[in-house]
Write an enzyme that holds these catalytic residues in place. Structure first.
Site, PDB file in Angstrom:
ATOM      1  N   GLY A  44       0.806  -1.220   0.000  1.00  0.00           N
ATOM      2  CA  GLY A  44       0.000   0.000   0.000  1.00  0.00           C
ATOM      3  C   GLY A  44       0.834   1.263   0.000  1.00  0.00           C
ATOM      4  O   GLY A  44       0.529   2.233  -0.707  1.00  0.00           O
ATOM      5  N   CYS A  45       1.901   1.272   0.764  1.00  0.00           N
ATOM      6  CA  CYS A  45       2.755   2.459   0.864  1.00  0.00           C
ATOM      7  C   CYS A  45       3.494   2.707  -0.450  1.00  0.00           C
ATOM      8  O   CYS A  45       3.679   3.853  -0.859  1.00  0.00           O
ATOM      9  CB  CYS A  45       3.722   2.313   2.032  1.00  0.00           C
ATOM     10  SG  CYS A  45       2.857   2.198   3.621  1.00  0.00           S
TER      11      CYS A  45
END
Length: 153
Positions: A44-45
């Site tokens: 996600g990051c």
């Protein structure tokens, strides 16, 4: 303690990927997006950083700066940026003081485990450093475009 709309940009000592110091208030004079992410080089990051990087020229044209903050070390941020071709400003808050000032450090749960970590959050400040918009518990898909839209409005 969370920031409220209209409050002033908290400051604190951050370290950039290249090891130099950064004061967020040095970036004022134009709108500033400050986003917090849990950990470099996770799915996600990485996606979030890639999305903000892909829109970097458009943020610049809209007159806004972007700073992405995590508690990763500067060395990890350098590897993260190089591995994924990231073009945004990555800053390290190793001691967590800036995360605390923004109210993004807290208890989280995943797979039945409770731990302390960064809540994925984005803040938009005006040129004078006043908070004008925030996004808490961010869902990555479409988020960078949503922030760009807010900057343009």
């Amino acid at each position: 303690m969370a920031l409220a709309i209209g409050e002033t940009l908290p400051d604190g000592k951050l370290t950039l990927a290249d090891g130099t110091s950064l004061s967020l208030r040095e970036r004022l004079g134009r709108p500033l997006i400050v986003y917090f992410y849990p950990k470099a080089d996770t799915t996600g990051c990485t996606r979030e950083a890639q999305d903000f990087s892909a829109l970097a020229d458009e943020f610049e044209q809209a007159g806004a700066g972007v700073v992405a903050i995590s508690r990763d070390t500067p060395a990890k941020l350098t590897r993260f940026a190089e591995k994924h071709g990231l073009t945004l400003t990555l800053a390290s808050d190793e001691d967590g003081s800036v995360c605390e000032a923004f109210g993004v450090w807290g208890e989280k749960q995943m797979y039945g485990r409770t731990y302390m970590g960064i809540e994925r959050t984005t803040f938009l400040f005006d040129a004078d450093g006043r908070l004008i918009r925030e996004w808490r518990k961010v869902k990555v898909a479409g988020h960078a475009a949503d922030v760009l839209s807010a900057v343009r409005s």
